[in-house]
Design an enzyme around this catalytic site. Structure first.
Site, PDB file in Angstrom:
ATOM      1  N   CYS A 198       0.839  -1.190   0.000  1.00 54.14           N
ATOM      2  CA  CYS A 198       0.000   0.000   0.000  1.00 54.14           C
ATOM      3  C   CYS A 198       0.882   1.251   0.000  1.00 54.14           C
ATOM      4  O   CYS A 198       1.845   1.303   0.764  1.00 54.14           O
ATOM      5  CB  CYS A 198      -0.889  -0.028   1.240  1.00 54.14           C
ATOM      6  SG  CYS A 198      -2.078   1.302   1.320  1.00 54.14           S
ATOM      7  N   PRO A 199       0.601   2.195  -0.863  1.00 57.55           N
ATOM      8  CA  PRO A 199      -0.562   2.378  -1.729  1.00 57.55           C
ATOM      9  C   PRO A 199      -0.337   1.943  -3.178  1.00 57.55           C
ATOM     10  O   PRO A 199      -1.173   2.188  -4.034  1.00 57.55           O
ATOM     11  CB  PRO A 199      -0.787   3.886  -1.670  1.00 57.55           C
ATOM     12  CG  PRO A 199       0.607   4.438  -1.638  1.00 57.55           C
ATOM     13  CD  PRO A 199       1.389   3.442  -0.783  1.00 57.55           C
TER      14      PRO A 199
END
Length: 80
Positions: free
Chosen positions: A17-18
């Site tokens: 993430c992201p």
């Protein structure tokens, strides 16, 4: 779930993430309306992020599954 027919594949294996959602956004933009994108990811946060991405942007999450730490998603791009 068996593998759904798809027009393109995004392999986000090993990304955290992201990055998977950022790459997803780019790949969906390049996909024709109504096209199906298969996403392969290993980041557990995609279980939360990808469904929210679909709801927020109006794409259809056709299916999702987990296989030994790998997360699979099939997303149909909304009509333009």
């Amino acid at each position: 779930m068996t593998d759904l027919i798809h027009d393109a594949t995004l392999d986000a294996t090993g990304l955290n993430c992201p990055e998977p959602v950022m790459m997803l956004h780019k790949h969906v933009r390049e996909l024709a309306a109504g096209g199906v994108l298969k996403v392969i990811a290993t980041d557990p946060s995609t279980r939360r992020d990808i469904p929210k991405f679909c709801v927020f942007l109006g794409h259809e999450l056709l299916g999702q599954q987990e296989e030994a730490g790998t997360y699979l998603y099939w997303i149909r791009k909304k009509a333009d």
